[in-house]
Structures are given as C-alpha cells and as structure tokens.
Design an enzyme around this catalytic site. Structure first.
Site, PDB file in Angstrom:
ATOM      1  N   SER A  57       0.816  -1.206   0.000  1.00 45.17           N
ATOM      2  CA  SER A  57       0.000   0.000   0.000  1.00 45.17           C
ATOM      3  C   SER A  57       0.854   1.262   0.000  1.00 45.17           C
ATOM      4  O   SER A  57       1.805   1.388   0.774  1.00 45.17           O
ATOM      5  CB  SER A  57      -0.903   0.002   1.240  1.00 45.17           C
ATOM      6  OG  SER A  57      -1.696   1.170   1.288  1.00 45.17           O
ATOM      7  N   GLY A  58       0.513   2.202  -0.891  1.00 43.73           N
ATOM      8  CA  GLY A  58       1.095   3.533  -0.854  1.00 43.73           C
ATOM      9  C   GLY A  58       2.552   3.646  -1.230  1.00 43.73           C
ATOM     10  O   GLY A  58       3.198   4.655  -0.908  1.00 43.73           O
ATOM     11  N   SER A  91      -4.743  -1.663  -0.012  1.00 42.40           N
ATOM     12  CA  SER A  91      -6.055  -1.511   0.632  1.00 42.40           C
ATOM     13  C   SER A  91      -7.134  -2.316  -0.079  1.00 42.40           C
ATOM     14  O   SER A  91      -8.220  -2.511   0.451  1.00 42.40           O
ATOM     15  CB  SER A  91      -6.453  -0.030   0.671  1.00 42.40           C
ATOM     16  OG  SER A  91      -6.506   0.508  -0.639  1.00 42.40           O
ATOM     17  N   HIS A 111      -6.407  -3.532 -10.643  1.00 42.28           N
ATOM     18  CA  HIS A 111      -7.291  -2.399 -10.393  1.00 42.28           C
ATOM     19  C   HIS A 111      -6.575  -1.124 -10.813  1.00 42.28           C
ATOM     20  O   HIS A 111      -5.415  -0.918 -10.466  1.00 42.28           O
ATOM     21  CB  HIS A 111      -7.665  -2.318  -8.912  1.00 42.28           C
ATOM     22  CG  HIS A 111      -8.424  -1.076  -8.549  1.00 42.28           C
ATOM     23  ND1 HIS A 111      -9.477  -0.600  -9.296  1.00 42.28           N
ATOM     24  CD2 HIS A 111      -8.266  -0.200  -7.517  1.00 42.28           C
ATOM     25  CE1 HIS A 111      -9.954   0.498  -8.733  1.00 42.28           C
ATOM     26  NE2 HIS A 111      -9.229   0.763  -7.667  1.00 42.28           N
ATOM     27  N   HIS A 176     -16.150   4.292  -8.845  1.00 44.14           N
ATOM     28  CA  HIS A 176     -14.838   3.887  -8.334  1.00 44.14           C
ATOM     29  C   HIS A 176     -13.865   3.727  -9.499  1.00 44.14           C
ATOM     30  O   HIS A 176     -13.030   4.595  -9.716  1.00 44.14           O
ATOM     31  CB  HIS A 176     -14.976   2.594  -7.523  1.00 44.14           C
ATOM     32  CG  HIS A 176     -13.716   2.175  -6.843  1.00 44.14           C
ATOM     33  ND1 HIS A 176     -13.665   1.118  -5.955  1.00 44.14           N
ATOM     34  CD2 HIS A 176     -12.442   2.638  -6.929  1.00 44.14           C
ATOM     35  CE1 HIS A 176     -12.432   0.971  -5.508  1.00 44.14           C
ATOM     36  NE2 HIS A 176     -11.664   1.865  -6.100  1.00 44.14           N
TER      37      HIS A 176
END
Length: 250
Positions: A57-58, A91, A111, A176
């Site tokens: 994440s990130g 996430s 995604h 989204h």
C-alpha cells in the site's frame, strides 16, 4: 501467522518467481497511463499454493522491488515472509482475495483508475459493444458493478457477482473504477489496457452522436474467433477465464 520458511522449497521458489513477475508488471500501469501517483494495484495467484502476491500500500511505482511485494493467504492475511512489518498489503487486498476464493480460474487481478474507464464508472454506465475490439476482448458490453466500500471484501463480492457467467474480463465498479481479471497477472494487465483503450474510443465516438451496438451474432463470432483462433491459440484450447464459445454476452 503462516511463515514463508515453513513452505516446501518448490513453493518458496514459486513465491519468489511470482513476486518477480508482479513487481515487473506494475511498471506496465504507468507505462500505459492507467494510474497516477500510487493508485492501483496488481496481484497474481502463486501456482500450486493458496497464496497470492500483491503490491504494498502507498509505495511509489518507481520504488517497487520484488522483495517488497506482499504475500497473502486467500483470506487476505499477510504471511510472515521477512518483509518489513511496515509494508502493508494494498487496501484492495480483501477484494482480490475474495475473487481468488470464488473464481478458481482467475490467476490475476488488476485495479486502476484509468481516466476514460473511470468516467464510465462514475456515471454508472457500461461500455457498449459498438466496436469490434470490444467484442474481441470482452465478448459484449463491459458491465457496471455495484458501489461498494473500500477496505473489506464488498468490492470483491461485486466483482464476482457481476462477472460470474459473463464473458467480460473487466468490470466498472460504480463511482470507483475498473477491475480486470485474467488467467495470470499479465493477462489481467492486458485486459486493463484494452478496457481503457475501448473506453477512450467509445467516449470519443459518442461525442459525435449515438452509435448503434454491433449485432449479437457478430459479437459472438468475433469473440469466439479472437479468443480461440487469433494469434497463436490452439483452436481446440479451452478459453479458461474468457468463458465458453456461444455463451451469451451480458
């Protein structure tokens, strides 16, 4: 917590190879203009194990390395593999895990927030099958999934519910963005690239006025040929996550 060192040698090798592939595949997302900053993620199932590998994440795409790829169980739990505890999985991990648990043929999930596909998602509008490329790649319109919260498996449920029995390897999660599936990570990345390409072309075409959809019989023929004959496919090869010949498009 499961530990990587407890796995047999062949599975540890499979994990290492999967991490290499997933790290390399992440370079394709900015290359094709599908993500900005640290948004988006790719995961791939580890062959022969109930595990998958996903982006942390990130973390900047420029900084991603194989050893940073996070290994998770199909319940979405990070395994103890020697990576720093600060490297939490994406996430969207719970969503990816749900897809792997409920769609055994899927070996990769992607995604993105690619601009044109996300614009269709923002409107809750499917990408219509008005181009042969849409028929080839997706077998019909690219469907819209439900609005779902981020962080638990709600998105995964929406992906599975929408794509089960559908030819499309892409779904536009409402307000989204797109998620794509594939036989492996690379296959899912290709679906993400093509989803954005057709979203862009369709959006531009629709600016000039209404465009009629392709006839269903033509969609069926185009999809079957592309999935089973085009390129280096064996004509008798089963399409796997792409669906079965003659299956109705959603």
């Amino acid at each position: 917590m499961m530990q990587l060192e407890s796995l047999p040698d062949h599975l540890r090798r499979a994990v290492a190879e999967t991490r290499e592939r997933v790290a390399a595949l992440h370079a394709e997302l900015p290359r094709w203009g599908l993500v900005v900053w640290t948004a988006g993620n790719i995961s791939e199932r580890v062959p022969g194990a109930d595990l998958f590998v996903i982006k942390p994440s990130g973390v900047s795409y420029d900084d991603l390395r194989p050893e940073q790829m996070v290994v998770c169980t199909l319940d979405g739990a990070k395994i103890d593999d020697g990576t720093p505890r600060s490297l939490r999985p994406s996430s969207d991990t719970a969503a990816h895990a749900y897809v792997y648990r409920h769609m055994p043929a899927v070996g990769g999930v992607v995604h993105t927030h690619s601009t044109y596909a996300t614009a269709f998602a923002a409107r809750g509008q499917q990408i219509p099958c008005i181009l042969t490329m849409v028929a080839d790649e997706f077998g019909g319109p690219i469907p819209v999934g439900p609005l779902a919260i981020i962080g638990d498996d709600s998105i995964g449920q929406g992906i599975v519910d929408t794509l089960t029995g559908h030819r499309s390897r892409a779904v536009l999660m409402a307000q989204h963005g797109p998620f794509t599936i594939g036989a492996d990570g690379r296959d899912a990345v290709k679906a993400a690239v093509m989803c954005e390409e057709v979203a862009r072309a369709v959006s531009i075409a629709q600016q000039q006025g209404p465009v009629p959809p392709l006839p269903q019989a033509m969609i069926d023929k185009l999809w079957y040929r592309y999935q089973n004959v085009y390129g280096q496919h064996d004509v008798d090869e089963q399409p796997g996550v792409h669906g079965q010949p003659g299956e109705a498009a959603g």
